[in-house]
Scaffold this active site. Structure first.
Site, PDB file in Angstrom:
ATOM      1  N   SER A   1       0.801  -1.231   0.000  1.00 11.55           N
ATOM      2  CA  SER A   1       0.000   0.000   0.000  1.00 11.55           C
ATOM      3  C   SER A   1       0.832   1.279   0.000  1.00 11.55           C
ATOM      4  O   SER A   1       0.340   2.322  -0.454  1.00 11.55           O
ATOM      5  CB  SER A   1      -0.925   0.015   1.227  1.00 11.55           C
TER       6      SER A   1
ATOM      7  N   THR B   1      -1.605   4.282   3.624  1.00 16.76           N
ATOM      8  CA  THR B   1      -2.358   5.081   2.652  1.00 16.76           C
ATOM      9  C   THR B   1      -2.623   6.501   3.125  1.00 16.76           C
ATOM     10  O   THR B   1      -2.311   7.462   2.410  1.00 16.76           O
ATOM     11  CB  THR B   1      -3.660   4.366   2.271  1.00 16.76           C
TER      12      THR B   1
ATOM     13  N   GLU C   1     -10.491   4.817  26.508  1.00 17.76           N
ATOM     14  CA  GLU C   1     -11.557   3.835  26.271  1.00 17.76           C
ATOM     15  C   GLU C   1     -11.285   2.482  26.916  1.00 17.76           C
ATOM     16  O   GLU C   1     -12.206   1.842  27.423  1.00 17.76           O
ATOM     17  CB  GLU C   1     -11.752   3.654  24.760  1.00 17.76           C
TER      18      GLU C   1
ATOM     19  N   GLU D   1      -9.828   4.601  17.912  1.00 12.59           N
ATOM     20  CA  GLU D   1      -9.296   3.351  18.455  1.00 12.59           C
ATOM     21  C   GLU D   1      -7.798   3.509  18.699  1.00 12.59           C
ATOM     22  O   GLU D   1      -7.145   4.321  18.027  1.00 12.59           O
ATOM     23  CB  GLU D   1      -9.519   2.181  17.484  1.00 12.59           C
TER      24      GLU D   1
ATOM     25  N   GLU E   1     -10.440   6.681   2.916  1.00 17.28           N
ATOM     26  CA  GLU E   1      -9.960   5.315   2.725  1.00 17.28           C
ATOM     27  C   GLU E   1     -10.816   4.310   3.476  1.00 17.28           C
ATOM     28  O   GLU E   1     -11.035   4.442   4.675  1.00 17.28           O
ATOM     29  CB  GLU E   1      -8.510   5.176   3.200  1.00 17.28           C
TER      30      GLU E   1
ATOM     31  N   ASP F   1      -8.774  -4.393   3.115  1.00 13.40           N
ATOM     32  CA  ASP F   1      -7.479  -5.061   2.990  1.00 13.40           C
ATOM     33  C   ASP F   1      -7.204  -5.994   4.167  1.00 13.40           C
ATOM     34  O   ASP F   1      -6.775  -7.144   3.989  1.00 13.40           O
ATOM     35  CB  ASP F   1      -6.399  -3.983   2.904  1.00 13.40           C
TER      36      ASP F   1
ATOM     37  N   HIS G   1      -6.560 -10.093   4.214  1.00 11.98           N
ATOM     38  CA  HIS G   1      -5.355 -10.704   4.782  1.00 11.98           C
ATOM     39  C   HIS G   1      -5.727 -11.800   5.789  1.00 11.98           C
ATOM     40  O   HIS G   1      -5.024 -12.805   5.927  1.00 11.98           O
ATOM     41  CB  HIS G   1      -4.493  -9.654   5.480  1.00 11.98           C
TER      42      HIS G   1
ATOM     43  N   HIS H   1      -4.388  -1.605  -4.576  1.00  9.59           N
ATOM     44  CA  HIS H   1      -3.959  -2.907  -5.097  1.00  9.59           C
ATOM     45  C   HIS H   1      -5.101  -3.883  -4.923  1.00  9.59           C
ATOM     46  O   HIS H   1      -6.145  -3.554  -4.352  1.00  9.59           O
ATOM     47  CB  HIS H   1      -2.715  -3.404  -4.356  1.00  9.59           C
TER      48      HIS H   1
END
Length: 528
Positions: A122, A187, A248, A298, A341, A346, A350, A388
């Site tokens: 990426s 990215t 959190e 997060e 994004e 992705d 994976h 990709h």
């Protein structure tokens, strides 16, 4: 509609309300197919499509705004499967469905090979999108002359390439970045950072003796124009000191060793700024009263769309973040550049988990739909593409209407392999879903890891007869055993709407996307 037809539709809706939507997909889509699958329908629909195509009009070559959507890992097979799944989840004919960006009038294919890779990661592919040059594996907006291990700040600066976001800021445009991954991930980072190694997200990741700044620090100390107006995604730990408690999760802290709390420095740096880390704080942000927004939802990546509702503090959807970003950026009359994004498409691939990859692709489509509704194609260029692809496949001759996440059926009969075992339509060429001689595994959304699952039979493949392959936990089978499935090297799609969209045609090198976007904005700065 006749009374009988109304009754049958009502019965189908009742069945799907009682059962899981995917269990009803086959019945619903088969019914939908039966209603239109005639020679007359296909001919008439072809004529209608021709009329629409002839209406696609050139709208000019100058844009006030540019929005770049990147579906990380969203290859053609992912788009196709997501399109079918979305339709089936809505109890419609999935094969006839189209995602929001598939309705755009202009389309091309993007060659994703990087300067040194046939199948890329990426970092160089995103670098191509935002700088207009091909780069090496791991590179974040630096040219291919730089070694990945180079950590001297002066050497890195000499090889750095100005990005479209930086150029936009210089021109006085507003800018923004929205992602479901960490905001320091490959990215999004290519928009504002310059390092030879994508892994250098925080100071704790830098090699000993490095003088180059880490990616998170480069975001804070961004110096072009009046600064990036909107940044939202995951990645709190890269901004929190290792002594600072996460707001959190009990017991978790940041990872910065320099003692800096970058989210607090953000608030001090920018006027009328806000920092948010949960859904309520996000909802409270007034776009008309907030000039700068940093959202870190997060410690690492944001939740998959399938798991978002279970988040402790609540997270906004990709569409909601996109809407908030556009609402803020539209306050600036000179125009804006925004990258959005869908980063976790992705990650799910994976992990060998098609369900989460496809539902995150649908979430990206929802974000595109939201952006299209908020903007005018006469002054806003929207480009949707992928960095990709993946080794994700659709195969097995399933009949039309067969649940895309299900086992392959043809003519109403379950298809089997040469050992007499059923198989799924979706699969991977490699990855963690390999089962030969080992126990099958399933994906645990809470821990985002694979766990052991029941294995029936002693064959090299599991007997899937009693396995719910449409379950969010199911991991599709893979041919080659790998701990993580790999990227694919084939071309990916480019979908475009607005000024300069007509320039996307045929098979084009990936870095051309940058040049078309900057030309639309009138930036035209040559990067070497």
């Amino acid at each position: 509609m006749s009374r009988g037809k109304r009754f049958s539709c009502g019965l189908l809706s009742l069945m799907c309300a009682v059962n899981a939507p995917l269990l009803c997909a086959q019945a619903a889509t088969s019914k939908a197919a039966a209603e239109f699958n005639t020679p007359a329908y296909w001919y008439d629909s072809g004529q209608a499509a021709l009329r629409v195509a002839k209406q696609n009009a050139y709208v000019g070559d100058r844009a006030k705004n540019v929005i770049l959507f990147v579906g990380d890992g969203m290859g053609i097979s992912t788009v196709t499967a997501a399109r079918i799944l979305e339709g089936q989840l809505q109890q419609r004919d999935g094969e006839s469905n189209r995602l929001a960006f598939e309705k755009f009038p202009y389309f091309a294919l993007s060659v994703t090979a990087s300067a040194n890779q046939q199948t890329s990661d990426s970092a160089p592919t995103a670098t191509a999108l935002v700088t207009g040059i091909k780069a090496n594996d791991g590179a974040i907006s630096v040219n291919q002359t730089l070694a990945r291990t180079e950590s001297n700040a002066d050497v890195v600066a000499a090889a750095s390439i100005k990005t479209i976001l930086e150029q936009a800021e210089i021109r006085g445009l507003a800018t923004g970045i929205v992602t479901t991954a960490r905001v320091t991930h490959a990215t999004p980072a290519t928009n504002y950072a310059h390092v030879p190694d994508r892994e250098w997200e925080a100071d704790a990741n830098l090699p000993e003796g490095a003088t180059v700044k880490d990616i998170a620090l480069q975001l804070l100390e961004f110096s072009y124009g009046n600064g990036i107006e909107v940044v939202m995604g995951g990645g709190r730990k890269q901004f929190y000191a290792e002594t600072e408690a996460d707001p959190e999760y009990t017991g978790r802290t940041g990872m910065r060793r320099d003692g800096r709390n970058l989210h607090q420095e953000w608030l001090a740096k920018y006027p009328q700024s806000a920092y948010v880390w949960n859904k309520q704080l996000f909802d409270d942000v007034d776009p008309k009263k907030t000039q700068y927004l940093l959202g870190l939802f997060e410690p690492s990546h944001m939740r998959y769309e399938a798991d978002r509702a279970q988040d402790i503090a609540g997270e906004p959807s990709l569409a909601e973040m996109t809407q908030k970003a556009i609402a803020m950026l539209q306050q600036h009359k000179k125009g804006f550049y925004l990258m959005v994004e869908g980063g976790r498409i992705d990650h799910a691939h994976h992990a060998g988990n098609a369900y989460r990859a496809l539902t995150d692709a649908i979430a990206l489509s929802d974000a595109v739909k939201a952006a299209t509704a908020m903007t005018d194609p006469r002054d806003t260029l929207i480009v949707v593409t992928a960095d990709h692809s993946h080794t994700f496949t659709i195969a097995g001759y399933p009949e039309r209407g067969n649940p895309i996440l299900g086992k392959t059926r043809a003519n109403g009969e379950l298809s089997t392999d040469t050992m007499g075992l059923p198989y799924t339509t979706l699969g991977y060429a490699n990855g963690p879903g390999f089962t030969g001689g080992k126990n099958r595994r399933e994906f645990n959304g809470k821990s985002e890891s694979a766990i052991a699952a029941t294995y029936k039979g002693t064959a090299a493949r599991p007997d899937l007869s009693d396995v719910d392959t449409a379950s969010p936990a199911y991991m599709q089978e893979a041919t080659v055993p790998l701990a993580s499935e790999t990227h694919g090297g084939e071309d990916v799609g480019i979908y475009a709407l607005g000024p300069n969209a007509h320039l996307f045609r045929g098979v084009q090198e990936q870095h051309i996307i940058y040049h078309i976007m900057t030309d639309a904005l009138g930036l035209n700065q040559q990067n070497k």
